[in-house]
Design a protein around this motif. Structure first.
Motif, mmCIF file in Angstrom:
data_model
loop_
_atom_site.group_PDB
_atom_site.id
_atom_site.type_symbol
_atom_site.label_atom_id
_atom_site.label_comp_id
_atom_site.label_asym_id
_atom_site.label_seq_id
_atom_site.Cartn_x
_atom_site.Cartn_y
_atom_site.Cartn_z
ATOM 1 N N VAL A 31 -2.070 -3.269 4.234
ATOM 2 C CA VAL A 31 -3.051 -2.189 4.295
ATOM 3 C C VAL A 31 -3.246 -1.770 5.742
ATOM 4 O O VAL A 31 -3.314 -2.614 6.643
ATOM 5 C CB VAL A 31 -4.412 -2.648 3.708
ATOM 6 N N TYR A 51 0.618 -7.825 -0.053
ATOM 7 C CA TYR A 51 -0.286 -6.720 0.242
ATOM 8 C C TYR A 51 -0.159 -6.333 1.706
ATOM 9 O O TYR A 51 -0.092 -7.191 2.585
ATOM 10 C CB TYR A 51 -1.746 -7.104 -0.037
ATOM 11 N N GLU A 58 -7.489 4.146 7.080
ATOM 12 C CA GLU A 58 -7.100 5.553 7.165
ATOM 13 C C GLU A 58 -7.108 6.087 8.591
ATOM 14 O O GLU A 58 -6.190 6.793 9.006
ATOM 15 C CB GLU A 58 -8.030 6.385 6.277
ATOM 16 N N TYR A 115 0.826 -1.201 0.000
ATOM 17 C CA TYR A 115 0.000 0.000 0.000
ATOM 18 C C TYR A 115 0.860 1.250 0.000
ATOM 19 O O TYR A 115 1.708 1.427 0.858
ATOM 20 C CB TYR A 115 -0.921 -0.002 1.219
ATOM 21 N N ARG A 163 -10.924 -1.663 -1.796
ATOM 22 C CA ARG A 163 -10.883 -0.213 -1.603
ATOM 23 C C ARG A 163 -9.520 0.362 -1.974
ATOM 24 O O ARG A 163 -9.436 1.431 -2.588
ATOM 25 C CB ARG A 163 -11.214 0.129 -0.148
ATOM 26 N N HIS A 164 -8.454 -0.345 -1.632
ATOM 27 C CA HIS A 164 -7.108 0.197 -1.832
ATOM 28 C C HIS A 164 -6.459 -0.243 -3.143
ATOM 29 O O HIS A 164 -5.562 0.435 -3.642
ATOM 30 C CB HIS A 164 -6.204 -0.204 -0.659
ATOM 31 N N GLU A 202 -11.218 -4.132 2.216
ATOM 32 C CA GLU A 202 -10.108 -3.178 2.179
ATOM 33 C C GLU A 202 -9.233 -3.380 0.952
ATOM 34 O O GLU A 202 -8.702 -2.415 0.386
ATOM 35 C CB GLU A 202 -9.282 -3.300 3.461
ATOM 36 N N HIS A 203 -9.077 -4.625 0.527
ATOM 37 C CA HIS A 203 -8.322 -4.919 -0.689
ATOM 38 C C HIS A 203 -8.968 -4.205 -1.880
ATOM 39 O O HIS A 203 -8.289 -3.531 -2.659
ATOM 40 C CB HIS A 203 -8.307 -6.433 -0.918
ATOM 41 N N SER A 235 1.570 4.214 1.129
ATOM 42 C CA SER A 235 1.314 5.212 2.160
ATOM 43 C C SER A 235 2.552 5.429 2.992
ATOM 44 O O SER A 235 3.216 4.485 3.393
ATOM 45 C CB SER A 235 0.166 4.757 3.079
#
Length: 252
Positions: free
Chosen positions: A179, A177, A182, A10, A60-61, A57-58, A12
């Motif tokens: 994640v 992956y 937020e 991810y 979504r991201h 979440e997968h 970020s």
């Protein structure tokens, strides 16, 4: 198999990995068994009951990933393979009993791929074909960009079998992956998840961990600050540019 099968860390800046060495973390580095400041935080093994959160979440991201475009039913079946294979790792991060992140990856990607084919291949194939039948444009994209490459990866070979016999020594682990939701970022949760995976890879005798992140808006500079070594660019078939990074676990 390609970037979809290798890694999609991810992008970020809340995610990082400490400078691990074969002897353990340097002075001052956080250990994998320490917890962040949140008293209710913990990392635990992922279970089947977590798949709904993980898939949500997968999607979504990573909505543009090929596996994500095959739909939630396929993605649920695919993510489940990380819970049943001895050569994969899947962890959840919780705060006060609520999931806030996850990490999945392969300690021995080739061995995990064989497990997926042997134990889950038929079910995954049927789900993928069903999804492709409903999405002609995606099916055409698959035929043009992935069919031959996937076919080559799925053909067994003696070298792959020998790796399984020898164990994980010299193998490159793949962080697929990671994640963090937020509202939970900025607490070191991503760092702790990655540290746990890196520790597992080190304990298994892997020589390095590899991942990819988006070239635009990704976490490349952050990984470089934490000891990951830039390895080059990967251009995915749909045109997206990714950056590849390695984290060496042994000198040389």
């Amino acid at each position: 198999m390609d970037a979809e099968m290798r890694s999609a860390a991810y992008p970020s800046p809340a995610l990082s990995a400490p400078r691990w060495s074969p002897e353990g973390p340097p002075a001052g580095a956080m250990r994998a068994d320490r917890q962040p400041a949140d008293s209710g935080f913990r990392i635990r093994l992922m279970g089947h009951e977590d798949l709904a959160f993980v898939v949500t979440e997968h999607l979504r991201h990573f909505p543009d990933g090929f596996f994500a475009r095959l739909g939630p039913k396929f993605l649920t079946a695919y993510d489940r393979t990380y819970l049943t294979g001895p050569d994969a790792r899947a962890y959840m991060a919780e705060v006060n009993g609520q999931p806030v992140g996850f990490i999945i990856g392969g300690i021995d990607p080739a061995a995990h791929r064989r497990h997926v084919l042997h134990e889950h291949g038929r079910g995954l194939l049927l789900r993928a074909l069903g999804s492709l039948c409903l999405q002609p444009r995606l099916a055409l994209h698959f035929l043009r960009t992935r069919l031959v490459r996937y076919g080559r990866k799925l053909i067994p070979n003696r070298g792959a079998q020998q790796t399984s016999v020898l164990g994980h020594i010299g193998v490159t682990a793949v962080l697929d992956y990671v994640v963090v939701v937020e509202h939970a970022r900025g607490r070191g949760i991503g760092e702790r998840l990655i540290a746990r995976f890196v520790k597992d890879a080190t304990d298994a005798g892997c020589v390095r961990v590899t991942l990819v992140t988006a070239a635009e808006g990704g976490a490349g500079p952050y990984y470089e600050q934490h000891g990951w070594l830039y390895q080059g660019e990967i251009r995915r078939s749909e045109g997206r540019l990714l950056l590849a990074y390695d984290f060496p676990l042994r000198d040389g």
